[in-house]
Design an enzyme around this catalytic site. Structure first.
Site, mmCIF file in Angstrom:
data_model
loop_
_atom_site.group_PDB
_atom_site.id
_atom_site.type_symbol
_atom_site.label_atom_id
_atom_site.label_comp_id
_atom_site.label_asym_id
_atom_site.label_seq_id
_atom_site.Cartn_x
_atom_site.Cartn_y
_atom_site.Cartn_z
ATOM 1 N N CYS A 161 9.517 7.108 96.778
ATOM 2 C CA CYS A 161 8.272 7.464 96.098
ATOM 3 C C CYS A 161 7.467 8.417 96.981
ATOM 4 O O CYS A 161 6.238 8.484 96.873
ATOM 5 C CB CYS A 161 7.448 6.217 95.789
ATOM 6 S SG CYS A 161 8.224 5.100 94.598
ATOM 7 N N ALA A 162 8.171 9.131 97.862
ATOM 8 C CA ALA A 162 7.488 10.015 98.823
ATOM 9 C C ALA A 162 7.650 11.472 98.441
ATOM 10 O O ALA A 162 6.742 12.087 97.865
ATOM 11 C CB ALA A 162 8.032 9.751 100.232
ATOM 12 N N ALA A 206 0.673 8.836 92.471
ATOM 13 C CA ALA A 206 -0.776 9.002 92.582
ATOM 14 C C ALA A 206 -1.470 8.933 91.228
ATOM 15 O O ALA A 206 -2.672 9.176 91.130
ATOM 16 C CB ALA A 206 -1.097 10.337 93.251
ATOM 17 N N ASP A 223 10.736 7.998 92.187
ATOM 18 C CA ASP A 223 9.567 8.580 91.514
ATOM 19 C C ASP A 223 9.492 10.083 91.756
ATOM 20 O O ASP A 223 8.735 10.790 91.085
ATOM 21 C CB ASP A 223 8.284 7.912 92.028
ATOM 22 C CG ASP A 223 7.040 8.382 91.291
ATOM 23 O OD1 ASP A 223 7.060 8.391 90.040
ATOM 24 O OD2 ASP A 223 6.047 8.753 91.959
ATOM 25 N N ASP A 271 9.718 4.998 112.851
ATOM 26 C CA ASP A 271 8.696 6.039 112.878
ATOM 27 C C ASP A 271 8.566 6.486 114.327
ATOM 28 O O ASP A 271 8.229 5.684 115.193
ATOM 29 C CB ASP A 271 7.355 5.493 112.375
ATOM 30 C CG ASP A 271 6.322 6.594 112.159
ATOM 31 O OD1 ASP A 271 6.200 7.444 113.065
ATOM 32 O OD2 ASP A 271 5.656 6.607 111.116
ATOM 33 N N HIS A 274 7.147 11.030 88.702
ATOM 34 C CA HIS A 274 6.183 11.379 89.771
ATOM 35 C C HIS A 274 4.805 10.789 89.476
ATOM 36 O O HIS A 274 3.801 11.501 89.367
ATOM 37 C CB HIS A 274 6.096 12.896 89.944
ATOM 38 C CG HIS A 274 5.690 13.299 91.337
ATOM 39 N ND1 HIS A 274 6.170 14.426 91.945
ATOM 40 C CD2 HIS A 274 4.839 12.720 92.230
ATOM 41 C CE1 HIS A 274 5.639 14.530 93.162
ATOM 42 N NE2 HIS A 274 4.832 13.502 93.338
ATOM 43 N N GLU A 288 12.145 18.983 90.007
ATOM 44 C CA GLU A 288 11.304 18.277 89.035
ATOM 45 C C GLU A 288 10.945 19.200 87.881
ATOM 46 O O GLU A 288 10.491 20.320 88.123
ATOM 47 C CB GLU A 288 10.047 17.747 89.726
ATOM 48 C CG GLU A 288 10.364 16.709 90.783
ATOM 49 C CD GLU A 288 9.130 16.023 91.370
ATOM 50 O OE1 GLU A 288 7.997 16.419 91.011
ATOM 51 O OE2 GLU A 288 9.296 15.106 92.183
ATOM 52 N N ILE A 308 0.703 4.964 103.825
ATOM 53 C CA ILE A 308 1.381 4.378 102.662
ATOM 54 C C ILE A 308 2.444 3.389 103.105
ATOM 55 O O ILE A 308 2.542 2.282 102.575
ATOM 56 C CB ILE A 308 1.985 5.488 101.784
ATOM 57 C CG1 ILE A 308 0.871 6.353 101.194
ATOM 58 C CG2 ILE A 308 2.836 4.880 100.662
ATOM 59 C CD1 ILE A 308 1.357 7.606 100.493
#
Length: 528
Positions: free
Chosen positions: A231-232, A283, A257, A172, A280, A262, A153
């Site tokens: 957004c992860a 996806a 997101d 990373d 969320h 939640e 992603i």
């Protein structure tokens, strides 16, 4: 003999059709089962397909007498007890690549919406207002985008950002310098990404290491006017710290997101005008939902039909009978890889694996895969498995070299894994005692004797009197029970290592107390 397949969460018609086309399959779709009902009927099924609603617990798995495979249409596996499935010989598969484009596009959409205040302007217009000056935006062109986690992603986000004229900094630990440059990305450590970026987006799993990896200290080090995206996974960014940074003016805005809780009913983020929020949806595209459903249906079908395994989260591709024999070695190999990842300092460039002695009578390929899966999992979590581990290593520019020798030295069999980063080299040797008991017998130049399991404290220290008592006292006063300790040194009075197996997690405060203690030169907490 017909295979019975149960689909207990909603899947697309295309996925159901794939399974129903096979004359050997009898497919039942029942999305309204309670846990008790599922436990009662699972004994009759060979395969179970779920999304996130069904919780596949240890009790349900235990009742699945015929169960051969559990398929999760999605990336995460937190609703499946993978360990319980592994112990019962049940394959668990997921779909790590099915929502890549969907989530990348959502991230970039959020970045643009944040930059131009699109949600706020839309709301103003629908109130009958015309406030052009209030919604002055900023261009992304020429700005620095910091990406934390450059997996599938993160890489797709980078490609889109480059096409918009952005400059990319990426952190990373598994990304090689050469591979980053090939992608047109500047590799950097986390501090550099934090300090230089105009936008920061995170794309890592949520682990003990990544929880609140961006908090007060990191916000203090950022540019004034930086914008933050997540957004992860909720919890990677400390939401309370972010609220303070926005209110102080340090952070110009944020787009989220995912959330620590939640739905985020009590989060202060929902009260801030400078924050763009979605429920969320990363996806949540028609294409992504269909893709993950089709992928898991194909995988389950192929496993039941004996056509091989894809995206297995818990089983390497080994003949079932041979797997029983090799299982202790496979587990040892995976744990050595995980230890190396957690001990390594810097970006991993090269992994050199050597097999010595009696182990050569086995097929070594699954062992190499197990090592690399263990090495990549601490950072990539469910997105890496026994099928894609070597491919992911190659994609990230990690060279994997394998060697073997039948010249037995100190042990009948040895697995030796040496990791090279831009900063240092690290070596771990492992073997089996009595053919089933795993042991780590060497860390770098130090010979040790420790069991690779649970919480392990690895302290690099000077070989001086009282050092073991010193560390033990700190653990004891903090109510951390010691299961075992192993000590190794290069020479009397020189450098040494001590490995502590402890019965509970070790807090950051305790780790810092040990790390700053006299004669302690380095400390790592390894979790297996």
């Amino acid at each position: 003999m017909a295979f019975r397949v149960l689909i207990s969460d909603s899947l697309s018609k295309e996925a159901v059709d794939i399974l129903e086309k096979e004359k050997e399959f009898k497919v039942d779709v029942n999305t309204k089962l309670t846990p008790e009902e599922l436990k009662k009927i699972i004994k009759d099924y060979d395969a179970l397909l779920v999304r996130s609603a069904t919780k596949v617990t240890k009790d349900i798995i235990s009742a699945g007498d015929k169960l051969k495979i559990i398929g999760r249409a999605g990336v995460g596996l937190d609703n499946v007890d993978v360990e319980a499935a592994s112990k019962k010989g049940i394959i668990v598969v997921n779909t790590p690549g099915g929502n890549t484009i969907s989530t990348a596009e959502h991230t970039f959409s959020m970045m643009l919406a944040l930059s131009r205040s699109i949600p706020q302007a839309d709301l103003s217009m629908k109130k009958g207002e015309w406030e052009r000056k209030k919604f002055m935006g900023t261009e992304v062109y020429g700005k620095i985008l910091g990406i934390v986690g450059l997996g599938r992603i993160g890489t797709e986000v980078a490609k889109r950002a480059i096409s918009f004229g952005m400059k990319i900094l990426a952190y990373d630990p598994y990304l090689s310098v050469d591979k980053a440059k090939e992608l047109g990305i500047e590799p950097a450590d986390l501090k550099t990404v934090i300090a230089r970026s105009d936008y920061i987006t995170v794309h890592t799993p949520l682990t003990d290491e990544t929880k609140h990896m961006i908090s007060d200290k990191e916000f203090d080090a950022m540019k004034k006017g930086v914008r933050i995206l997540n957004c992860a996974r909720g919890g990677i960014i400390d939401e309370n710290a972010l609220v303070k940074a926005i209110e102080s003016g340090k952070v110009a805005g944020a787009a989220f997101d995912v959330y620590e809780n939640e739905p985020p009913k009590d989060s202060k983020l929902t009260k801030l005008d400078k924050v763009v929020l979605t429920p969320h949806l990363g996806a949540s595209t028609e294409e992504a939902q269909v893709n993950v459903a089709i992928e898991v249906a194909n995988t389950v079908r192929d496993v039941l039909m004996g056509r091989g395994v894809r995206n297995a989260a818990n089983v390497p591709c080994v003949d079932p009978e041979m797997y029983k024999v090799m299982e202790p070695y496979l587990k040892l190999a995976e744990n050595i890889g995980s230890m190396q990842a957690q001990l390594a300092d810097g970006h991993i460039r090269k992994v050199k694996i050597r097999y010595v002695g009696d182990i050569l009578k086995y097929d070594l390929a699954p062992l190499t895969v197990s090592i690399m899966k263990g090495m990549l999992t601490p950072m990539l979590q469910e997105t890496v498995n026994f099928v894609n581990a070597l491919l992911i290593a190659k994609e990230r520019g990690i060279a994997v070299v394998e060697a073997k020798t039948d010249q037995i030295q100190d042990f009948a069999s040895l697995i030796i894994v040496e990791v090279e980063t831009e900063k240092a080299k690290g070596l771990i040797c492992g073997t089996l005692f009595t053919k089933v008991d795993p042991r780590i017998v060497k860390i770098n130049e130090f010979y040790v004797d420790c069991v690779p399991e649970g919480n392990m404290l690895i302290a690099f220290n000077k070989d001086v009197p009282g050092i073991i008592g010193q560390i033990g006292t700190i653990l004891g006063k903090n109510s951390i029970n010691i299961a075992s300790v192993s000590f190794g040194r290069d020479e009397k009075g020189g450098k040494a290592v001590s490995v502590w197996n402890v019965d509970s997690d070790v807090s950051k405060n305790v780790l810092e107390e040990i790390r700053t203690a006299k004669n302690v030169e380095g400390l790592k907490l390894v979790k297996l």
